[in-house]
Scaffold this motif. Structure first.
Motif, PDB file in Angstrom:
ATOM      1  N   SER A 487       8.990   6.494  -0.646  1.00  0.00           N
ATOM      2  CA  SER A 487       8.008   5.695  -1.381  1.00  0.00           C
ATOM      3  C   SER A 487       7.646   4.482  -0.555  1.00  0.00           C
ATOM      4  CB  SER A 487       8.605   5.238  -2.711  1.00  0.00           C
ATOM      5  OG  SER A 487       9.729   4.421  -2.435  1.00  0.00           O
ATOM      6  N   SER A 488       6.610   3.840  -0.925  1.00  0.00           N
ATOM      7  CA  SER A 488       6.214   2.630  -0.226  1.00  0.00           C
ATOM      8  C   SER A 488       5.623   1.650  -1.218  1.00  0.00           C
ATOM      9  CB  SER A 488       5.193   2.937   0.861  1.00  0.00           C
ATOM     10  OG  SER A 488       4.649   1.735   1.335  1.00  0.00           O
ATOM     11  N   THR A 489       5.987   0.392  -1.080  1.00  0.00           N
ATOM     12  CA  THR A 489       5.426  -0.623  -1.976  1.00  0.00           C
ATOM     13  C   THR A 489       3.928  -0.741  -1.769  1.00  0.00           C
ATOM     14  OG1 THR A 489       5.953  -2.279  -0.336  1.00  0.00           O
ATOM     15  CG2 THR A 489       7.531  -1.972  -2.097  1.00  0.00           C
ATOM     16  N   ALA A 490       3.479  -0.331  -0.577  1.00  0.00           N
ATOM     17  CA  ALA A 490       2.049  -0.460  -0.306  1.00  0.00           C
ATOM     18  C   ALA A 490       1.241   0.423  -1.248  1.00  0.00           C
ATOM     19  CB  ALA A 490       1.752  -0.079   1.136  1.00  0.00           C
ATOM     20  N   LEU A 491       1.881   1.521  -1.695  1.00  0.00           N
ATOM     21  CA  LEU A 491       1.120   2.453  -2.512  1.00  0.00           C
ATOM     22  C   LEU A 491       1.252   2.184  -3.999  1.00  0.00           C
ATOM     23  CD1 LEU A 491       1.974   5.673  -0.527  1.00  0.00           C
ATOM     24  CD2 LEU A 491      -0.122   4.323  -0.439  1.00  0.00           C
ATOM     25  N   THR A 492       2.215   1.283  -4.361  1.00  0.00           N
ATOM     26  CA  THR A 492       2.407   1.044  -5.793  1.00  0.00           C
ATOM     27  C   THR A 492       1.364   0.091  -6.345  1.00  0.00           C
ATOM     28  OG1 THR A 492       4.067  -0.561  -5.178  1.00  0.00           O
ATOM     29  CG2 THR A 492       4.854   1.599  -5.861  1.00  0.00           C
ATOM     30  N   ASP A 493       0.845  -0.808  -5.505  1.00  0.00           N
ATOM     31  CA  ASP A 493      -0.227  -1.684  -5.994  1.00  0.00           C
ATOM     32  C   ASP A 493      -1.530  -0.892  -6.013  1.00  0.00           C
ATOM     33  OD1 ASP A 493       1.845  -3.390  -5.437  1.00  0.00           O
ATOM     34  OD2 ASP A 493       0.940  -4.104  -3.568  1.00  0.00           O
ATOM     35  N   GLU A 494      -2.242  -1.042  -7.084  1.00  0.00           N
ATOM     36  CA  GLU A 494      -3.527  -0.365  -7.170  1.00  0.00           C
ATOM     37  C   GLU A 494      -4.523  -1.026  -6.226  1.00  0.00           C
ATOM     38  OE1 GLU A 494      -4.398   2.296  -9.055  1.00  0.00           O
ATOM     39  OE2 GLU A 494      -2.275   2.477  -9.533  1.00  0.00           O
ATOM     40  N   ASP A 495      -5.453  -0.225  -5.730  1.00  0.00           N
ATOM     41  CA  ASP A 495      -6.511  -0.792  -4.897  1.00  0.00           C
ATOM     42  C   ASP A 495      -7.408  -1.719  -5.727  1.00  0.00           C
ATOM     43  OD1 ASP A 495      -5.527   0.583  -2.846  1.00  0.00           O
ATOM     44  OD2 ASP A 495      -7.210   1.969  -2.603  1.00  0.00           O
ATOM     45  N   VAL A 496      -7.603  -1.330  -6.950  1.00  0.00           N
ATOM     46  CA  VAL A 496      -8.436  -2.142  -7.851  1.00  0.00           C
ATOM     47  C   VAL A 496      -7.611  -2.398  -9.106  1.00  0.00           C
ATOM     48  CG1 VAL A 496     -10.592  -2.252  -9.118  1.00  0.00           C
ATOM     49  CG2 VAL A 496     -10.479  -0.957  -6.980  1.00  0.00           C
ATOM     50  N   GLY A 500     -10.633  -4.914 -12.612  1.00  0.00           N
ATOM     51  CA  GLY A 500     -11.702  -4.521 -11.700  1.00  0.00           C
ATOM     52  C   GLY A 500     -11.792  -5.347 -10.447  1.00  0.00           C
ATOM     53  N   VAL A 501     -10.750  -6.168 -10.193  1.00  0.00           N
ATOM     54  CA  VAL A 501     -10.773  -6.977  -8.972  1.00  0.00           C
ATOM     55  C   VAL A 501     -10.120  -6.186  -7.848  1.00  0.00           C
ATOM     56  CG1 VAL A 501     -10.051  -9.138  -7.910  1.00  0.00           C
ATOM     57  CG2 VAL A 501     -10.644  -9.078 -10.337  1.00  0.00           C
ATOM     58  N   GLU A 502     -10.771  -6.169  -6.728  1.00  0.00           N
ATOM     59  CA  GLU A 502     -10.239  -5.420  -5.599  1.00  0.00           C
ATOM     60  C   GLU A 502      -9.003  -6.124  -5.049  1.00  0.00           C
ATOM     61  OE1 GLU A 502     -12.261  -3.131  -1.866  1.00  0.00           O
ATOM     62  OE2 GLU A 502     -13.446  -4.600  -2.967  1.00  0.00           O
ATOM     63  N   ASN A 503      -7.968  -5.344  -4.745  1.00  0.00           N
ATOM     64  CA  ASN A 503      -6.745  -5.883  -4.156  1.00  0.00           C
ATOM     65  C   ASN A 503      -7.046  -6.370  -2.739  1.00  0.00           C
ATOM     66  OD1 ASN A 503      -4.266  -6.350  -3.074  1.00  0.00           O
ATOM     67  ND2 ASN A 503      -3.324  -4.480  -3.894  1.00  0.00           N
ATOM     68  N   PRO A 504      -6.831  -7.656  -2.463  1.00  0.00           N
ATOM     69  CA  PRO A 504      -7.191  -8.157  -1.128  1.00  0.00           C
ATOM     70  C   PRO A 504      -6.420  -7.434  -0.020  1.00  0.00           C
ATOM     71  CG  PRO A 504      -5.983  -9.819  -2.409  1.00  0.00           C
ATOM     72  CD  PRO A 504      -6.306  -8.714  -3.332  1.00  0.00           C
ATOM     73  N   PHE A 513      -4.439  -0.491   7.077  1.00  0.00           N
ATOM     74  CA  PHE A 513      -3.689   0.298   8.046  1.00  0.00           C
ATOM     75  C   PHE A 513      -2.321   0.660   7.463  1.00  0.00           C
ATOM     76  CE2 PHE A 513      -1.061   0.287  12.092  1.00  0.00           C
ATOM     77  CZ  PHE A 513      -1.467   1.561  12.469  1.00  0.00           C
ATOM     78  N   ARG A 514      -1.687  -0.350   6.847  1.00  0.00           N
ATOM     79  CA  ARG A 514      -0.358  -0.123   6.285  1.00  0.00           C
ATOM     80  C   ARG A 514      -0.415   0.925   5.169  1.00  0.00           C
ATOM     81  NH1 ARG A 514       2.862  -3.733   2.333  1.00  0.00           N
ATOM     82  NH2 ARG A 514       4.724  -2.443   2.134  1.00  0.00           N
ATOM     83  N   ARG A 515      -1.463   0.840   4.348  1.00  0.00           N
ATOM     84  CA  ARG A 515      -1.612   1.826   3.286  1.00  0.00           C
ATOM     85  C   ARG A 515      -1.786   3.227   3.855  1.00  0.00           C
ATOM     86  NH1 ARG A 515      -3.467  -0.114  -1.921  1.00  0.00           N
ATOM     87  NH2 ARG A 515      -2.444  -2.126  -2.061  1.00  0.00           N
ATOM     88  N   LYS A 516      -2.552   3.304   4.945  1.00  0.00           N
ATOM     89  CA  LYS A 516      -2.756   4.616   5.574  1.00  0.00           C
ATOM     90  C   LYS A 516      -1.430   5.167   6.076  1.00  0.00           C
ATOM     91  CE  LYS A 516      -7.495   5.257   6.824  1.00  0.00           C
ATOM     92  NZ  LYS A 516      -8.444   4.371   7.489  1.00  0.00           N
ATOM     93  N   LEU A 517      -0.688   4.305   6.781  1.00  0.00           N
ATOM     94  CA  LEU A 517       0.606   4.738   7.313  1.00  0.00           C
ATOM     95  C   LEU A 517       1.539   5.140   6.178  1.00  0.00           C
ATOM     96  CD1 LEU A 517       1.387   2.195  10.179  1.00  0.00           C
ATOM     97  CD2 LEU A 517       0.848   4.614  10.402  1.00  0.00           C
ATOM     98  N   ALA A 518       1.534   4.326   5.110  1.00  0.00           N
ATOM     99  CA  ALA A 518       2.435   4.595   4.002  1.00  0.00           C
ATOM    100  C   ALA A 518       2.093   5.944   3.367  1.00  0.00           C
ATOM    101  CB  ALA A 518       2.334   3.482   2.965  1.00  0.00           C
ATOM    102  N   HIS A 519       0.795   6.198   3.267  1.00  0.00           N
ATOM    103  CA  HIS A 519       0.375   7.478   2.717  1.00  0.00           C
ATOM    104  C   HIS A 519       0.866   8.625   3.600  1.00  0.00           C
ATOM    105  CE1 HIS A 519      -1.993  10.430   0.657  1.00  0.00           C
ATOM    106  NE2 HIS A 519      -2.597  10.776   1.775  1.00  0.00           N
ATOM    107  N   TRP A 520       0.681   8.457   4.898  1.00  0.00           N
ATOM    108  CA  TRP A 520       1.098   9.478   5.874  1.00  0.00           C
ATOM    109  C   TRP A 520       2.607   9.663   5.824  1.00  0.00           C
ATOM    110  CZ3 TRP A 520       3.640   7.924  10.670  1.00  0.00           C
ATOM    111  CH2 TRP A 520       3.832   8.965  11.569  1.00  0.00           C
TER     112      TRP A 520
END
Lengths: 555, 305
Positions: A487-496, A500-504, A513-520
Motif C-alpha cells: 500500500s502507499s499513503t500516496a494513494l489513500t488521499d483522494e485526488d479531489v 471538490g477541491v483538488e489535492n495539491p 510522480f510519486r502517485r505514479k510510482l506508488a500505483h506501479w
C-alpha cells in the motif's frame, strides 16, 4: 533449576569475582539469552564476518615478511626459475613468503581465497537483506553501513591484489590509473598525487600497502562493529510464522545453542577456505613473474568482485567520446569515465538509496521486524533480479576473452551480445520475476483457501474424480495469512476531496510522480485479506461427501 | 665335456643355464644395438636432411596431391590459397608439422592437429619446395638447430632405437633450453611481444573477428621459432633481424620452462586460466559448501506444509 546444573565452585568463584567488580551478571545474562532466529539465510552475514577474521589473522602473518617497497633488487631466493631476474622488493618478498617461509604459501592462498569468499558472502548477505525487505525501518542505517562495507571491501581487495607487484597487479593498477585520468579536470592531478609522479613511480606499492593494512581494515572493522552493535540492539528480523510478530523474536538463545552453532560454523568456514587453499592454486605470482610497464598479457582478469567494472569498461562503446574545443581541445573520455565511475556509482548509489526511495513511494514509516517473503513484494523482487542480471552481465563481460576462447565464440560477437543483454536482460528479468511472484502469490492464496493437495484421488458417487485437499498446518496458515497488501499513503488521499477541491499533492510534479510510482508499486497483488483459511470449495466438497458416506473425515 | 655331463643333472643346473642365457642375450644386445650416435643419424632431429636422403620426385608427388589444389601446381597461389614462393621452408615445416596444412577449410583458421604425413614425406616435400617452388633464398629456412618434435614410438622398429632416439632428443631439448641463461630477457621478450595474444601462460587467447591465438603448450621449440620467423595467420613476423636467434632461444626457453613448471600452489591449477576460474571456484565450491553447512546446522523438523 536442579542441583546438577550448578556451576562448579571454581567457575562460580571467578564469576563472582568479576561480577563484584563489573556487575556484569545481569547484562551478561540478558545478552547470553539473546534469541537468534533459526534460518540458514540469517547465517550468510556470518560467513562474511568469519572470512574477515581469517583475513585479519592471515594478513597479519603475511605482513611479517612482506616488504612494501618498489626498490629494484636482483632475486636470489630459492625459486630457481626467477633467480637473477631484477624485480621489486615487494615481489621478491612475496616469493620469499611463498618459497622460504614455512607455511607461507598456504597462508597467502588462505588470505586470497578468504578474500574471494568474504566479498561473495557480503553479496549474498546483501541480497538476502534486500529481498526480504530487512532494510526497512528501523534498519536503514545498518543497510547503509552494509553498502559502505561492500564498497570498501572491493577497494581493499583491489589494493591487496596490487601489492605483490606481479604481472596482474601492475595491470590492475594501470587500469585504476586510466580510470582516474578519465575524470575531467582533476584526473591528472589525482593520478599524479596517488602515484607521486608518473605511472608506476616508486611509491604506489608503499601507499597502497598502508591503505590496505591500516586505513581500510580499520574502517572495515569499525563499520563491522557498528553493524553488529546495531544488529544486537535492534535484534534480528525473522520470517513470518506462529508466535512471531514485530514485537517477539522466536529462535535459539545465544548461549549455549547458538554460540555452539556459530562457533562450529566458523570452523567450517575456515576449513573450506583452508581446503581450497591447500588444493587449488590461486593467483600464482611466481608463475606470472614481476610486473614491468612494458609487459602486457591477455587472459588475465581482476578478482571476481572487480569483474563487473572490468566488464563495463570492455563493453561500453567509444562513440560518445567528445572534445571540448578549448585551446588545443580538451577530450572527455566517456568510454572510460562512464563505465569506470558512473556505472559503479549508479549501482552503489541505487543500493544505498533504495530503502529511502521505497519508503518515499509507500509512505511506510512503521517499523518492520518481520521479513517480507520476496514474492509478497513483487516490484522490489523484480527490481532486485533486474539488478542481479545487470551486474551479472557486466561481470560476465569482464571475462569475455576467456568465454570467447573457451566456448569458441567470436570475441566481437560477445561484446554485442553483452551490450544487448545489459539493457534487455534487466527488463525481461523484471517482468518475468514479477510474474513469477504473482503466480506464487496466487498459489499461496489457493493453498490458504483450499489446503494442500494430498495426492489422494477419490471417486464421488456421481462418478466424478476429485483430489482430496487437506488442511495446511497452523504454521503454514499463519505464514500465508500474514501477508500484507502493498500500500502507499500516496494513494489513500483522494485526488479531489469531498468538497471538490483538488489535492495539491496530486497536481504538482513530484506528487504526481510519486502517485505514479506508488500505483506501479502496488497495483499487482493477490490479496488474502479477509480470506477465511480452508474455506475453499474443494475442501468442503470432499468433506461433505465423505461425511455423507459415513467415511472418516481426514484428521 | 665330461665336466658338464657330470653336473648337468645338478639341482642348480637349470638356473645356471637360464642365467647364462640371459647374460648372453643382454651382452649381445648391448653390443649390437644402435648407439645413440647412430640413432641420432636416424631421427634427423637436429640436422638438415642430407640431399641423398630426400626424394624430390616423391616431394613433388606429395605437393601435387595435397597442396596444389589451393596453392597451384607451381605454388603461385590461387583464390583459396596464398602464394608460397616467398614464404620460406620454415613456413612449410610449421604449417605441415602442426597439422594446420593441408587445410580442410581454407576460409577458417586451422586448429593444431596431428601431422597428416610422415617425417620422411615432409622432408621430401620441403626438399621439393626448396628446389622447385621457392624463389631463391626467399623467406626463412627451417631452423634445424632448434629441437623439433619428440620422436614417436611408431616411427621406430624397436624399443631400443626409440629409447635411444628419445634420450638424444631430450638431451638436445634440455641443452637448447639451458643454453638460455637470461630469464629476465626471455620474460621481457615474451611478455612484451607474445603474451598479449598467447597469454602469460602460453594458453592462448581470443583475437578479433573470430580468430584466436592458439595455445603453445604442444608446440616444439622449432615450431615456435618457425612461427616467429614466418608469421602464420594473424601473427606478426618476428624475423631474426628483429629478435635475433639468441633472443629467440631465451624467449622459447622462458615459455617452455614456464609451461613445464609444476604448480606449487596446489594440485588443481585450474588450467592456469587465472582469476575467472578462481572466482568461479570461489562461488561454486567455496561459498556453496559454506552455505550448505549453514543450511545443515540450522535445519530443523518443520511442520508439514
Amino acid at each position: 533449576m536442579s542441583k546438577t546444573t550448578q556451576a562448579p565452585n571454581a567457575l562460580r568463584g571467578v564469576g563472582n569475582y568479576i561480577d563484584d567488580r563489573f556487575h556484569l551478571a545481569k547484562t551478561g545474562e540478558k545478552n547470553l539469552r539473546k534469541v537468534f532466529p533459526n534460518h540458514w539465510s540469517f547465517m550468510l552475514g556470518e560467513i562474511a564476518l568469519y572470512s574477515f577474521i581469517i583475513l585479519l589473522i592471515s594478513g597479519v602473518f603475511l605482513t611479517f615478511w612482506f616488504k612494501p617497497s618498489m626498490v629494484e633488487i636482483v632475486y636470489d631466493g630459492s625459486y630457481e626459475r626467477l633467480q637473477g631476474v631484477p624485480m621489486s622488493e615487494a615481489f621478491a618478498s612475496t616469493l620469499h613468503i611463498d618459497f622460504d617461509v614455512r607455511g607461507g604459501f598456504l597462508m597467502r592462498q588462505i588470505h586470497h581465497w578468504a578474500a574471494l569468499i568474504f566479498v561473495a558472502a557480503l553479496v549474498i548477505h546483501m541480497l538476502r537483506v534486500f529481498f526480504t525487505g530487512a532494510f526497512r525501518k528501523p534498519r536503514e542505517i545498518n543497510w547503509l553501513i552494509g553498502v559502505a562495507i561492500f564498497a570498501l571491501a572491493m577497494v581493499e581487495g583491489l589494493f591487496g591484489y596490487s601489492l605483490p607487484d606481479d604481472l596482474p597487479s601492475g595491470m590492475g593498477v594501470r587500469i585504476l590509473q586510466g580510470v582516474m585520468l578519465a575524470i575531467p579536470l582533476v584526473g591528472t592531478y589525482i593520478s599524479m598525487f596517488l602515484f607521486g609522479g608518473e605511472f608506476p613511480g616508486d611509491d604506489i606499492i608503499t601507499r597502497l600497502y598502508v591503505l590496505h593494512v591500516l586505513l581500510i581494515p580499520a574502517l572495515l572493522l569499525a563499520l563491522i562493529v557498528a553493524h553488529f552493535m546495531i544488529l544486537w540492539h535492534q535484534k534480528h528480523t525473522q520470517y513470518p510464522g506462529l508466535g512471531r510478530n514485530d514485537k517477539t523474536v522466536v529462535g535459539t538463545p545465544m548461549f549455549p545453542a547458538f554460540a555452539v552453532k556459530a562457533g562450529g560454523f566458523f570452523f567450517f568456514t575456515f576449513a573450506v577456505t583452508a581446503g581450497l587453499s591447500a588444493f587449488i592454486q590461486v593467483n600464482p605470482i611466481h608463475l606470472f613473474g614481476p610486473f614491468a610497464p612494458t609487459s602486457i598479457t591477455s587472459g588475465l582478469q581482476p578478482d571476481w568482485y572487480m569483474g563487473f567494472m572490468e566488464g563495463s569498461l570492455r563493453i561500453f562503446p567509444n562513440w560518445l567520446d567528445f572534445t571540448i574545443p578549448i585551446g588545443a581541445g580538451y577530450p572527455i573520455m566517456t568510454a572510460v569515465l562512464v563505465p569506470g565511475l558512473v556505472i559503479p556509482g549508479l549501482i552503489f548509489g541505487a543500493l544505498a538509496l533504495w530503502p529511502f526511495v521505497e519508503q518515499w513511494i509507500t509512505g511506510d514509516k512503521r517499523a518492520h521486524n518481520i521479513a517480507d517473503r520476496p514474492r509478497n513484494a513483487p516490484v522490489r523482487t523484480g527490481l532486485g533480479v533486474a539488478g542481479i542480471i545487470f551486474y551479472g552481465v557486466l561481470w560476465m563481460a569482464g571475462a569475455n576473452d576467456v568465454l570467447s576462447e573457451t566456448f569458441s565464440i567470436d570475441l566481437y560477437l560477445t561484446t554485442y551480445i553483452f551490450r544487448v543483454m545489459a539493457i534487455a536482460g534487466p527488463i525481461l528479468g523484471f517482468i518475468i520475476t514479477k510474474r513469477i511472484c504473482l503466480g506464487l502469490q496466487r498459489r499461496d492464496r489457493e493453498t490458504l483457501e483450499h489446503g494442500y493437495e494430498s495426492g489422494v484421488i477419490q471417486q464421488l458417487p456421481s462418478g466424478e474424480f476429485i483430489e482430496v485437499h487437506k488442511e495446511s498446518s497452523d504454521e503454514t496458515v499463519e505464514v500465508l495469512s500474514s501477508k500484507r497488501d502493498p500500500s502507499s499513503t500516496a494513494l489513500t488521499d483522494e485526488d479531489v476531496d469531498a468538497s471538490g477541491v483538488e489535492n495539491p499533492d496530486a497536481r504538482k510534479g513530484m506528487g504526481k510522480f510519486r502517485r505514479k510510482l506508488a500505483h506501479w508499486y502496488t497495483k499487482d497483488n493477490v490479496s488474502v485479506q479477509g480470506l477465511e483459511p480452508h474455506s475453499g470449495h474443494h475442501l468442503h466438497h470432499s468433506q461433505e461427501h465423505l461425511s455423507e458416506e459415513g467415511g472418516d473425515v481426514e484428521r | 665335456m665330461k665336466w658338464i655331463t657330470a653336473r648337468r643333472r645338478h639341482p642348480l643346473a637349470g638356473y645356471v643355464v637360464v642365467i647364462l642365457a640371459l647374460a648372453l642375450f643382454g651382452v649381445g644386445y648391448a653390443a649390437l644395438a644402435p648407439t645413440s650416435e647412430e640413432a641420432r643419424a636416424q631421427t634427423l632431429s637436429a640436422e638438415a636432411p642430407a640431399p641423398d636422403d630426400v626424394d624430390i620426385a616423391e616431394g613433388r608427388a606429395i605437393f601435387d596431391q595435397t597442396c596444389a589444389s589451393c596453392h597451384g601446381l607451381d605454388g603461385s597461389g590461387s583464390p583459396t590459397g596464398p602464394d608460397l614462393r616467398e614464404v620460406g621452408s620454415a613456413a612449410v615445416n610449421f604449417q605441415v608439422s602442426t597439422g594446420r596444412m593441408p587445410s580442410m577449410d581454407p576460409d577458417n583458421q586451422m586448429p593444431r592437429k596431428p601431422m597428416v604425413m610422415s617425417e620422411e614425406e615432409l622432408a621430401d616435400l620441403i626438399a621439393y619446395y626448396d628446389a622447385e617452388i621457392r624463389d631463391d633464398g626467399a623467406g626463412a629456412d627451417v631452423p634445424y638447430e632448434v629441437p623439433g618434435n619428440e620422436p614417436q614410438r611408431e616411427d621406430f622398429e624397436d624399443e631400443g632405437e626409440y629409447d635411444a632416439a628419445l634420450e638424444t632428443y631430450e638431451a638436445e631439448y634440455d641443452a637448447y633450453l639451458e643454453g638460455a641463461d637470461d630469464t629476465d630477457m626471455g620474460m621481457k621478450l615474451y611478455l612484451t611481444n607474445c603474451a598479449h595474444c598467447h597469454a602469460w601462460s602460453g594458453g592462448g587467447g581470443a583475437l578479433t573477428d573470430g580468430r584466436w591465438a592458439p595455445e603453445i603448450d604442444d608446440a616444439s621449440p622449432r615450431e615456435i621459432y618457425e612461427a616467429m620467423v614466418s608469421g602464420p595467420g594473424a601473427m606478426p613476423m618476428f624475423s631474426d633481424g628483429v629478435i635475433d636467434p639468441d633472443e629467440k632461444q631465451e624467449l622459447i626457453s622462458y615459455v617452455k620452462t614456464l609451461q613445464a613448471e609444476p604448480d606449487a600452489g596446489g594440485v588443481f591449477a585450474l588450467d592456469r586460466v587465472g582469476q575467472v576460474a578462481e572466482g568461479f571456484i570461489g562461488w561454486t565450491v567455496g561459498l556453496s559448501l559454506i552455505v550448505a553447512c549453514a543450511i545443515w546446522i540450522t535445519a530443523k523438523q518443520r511442520a508439514h506444509d
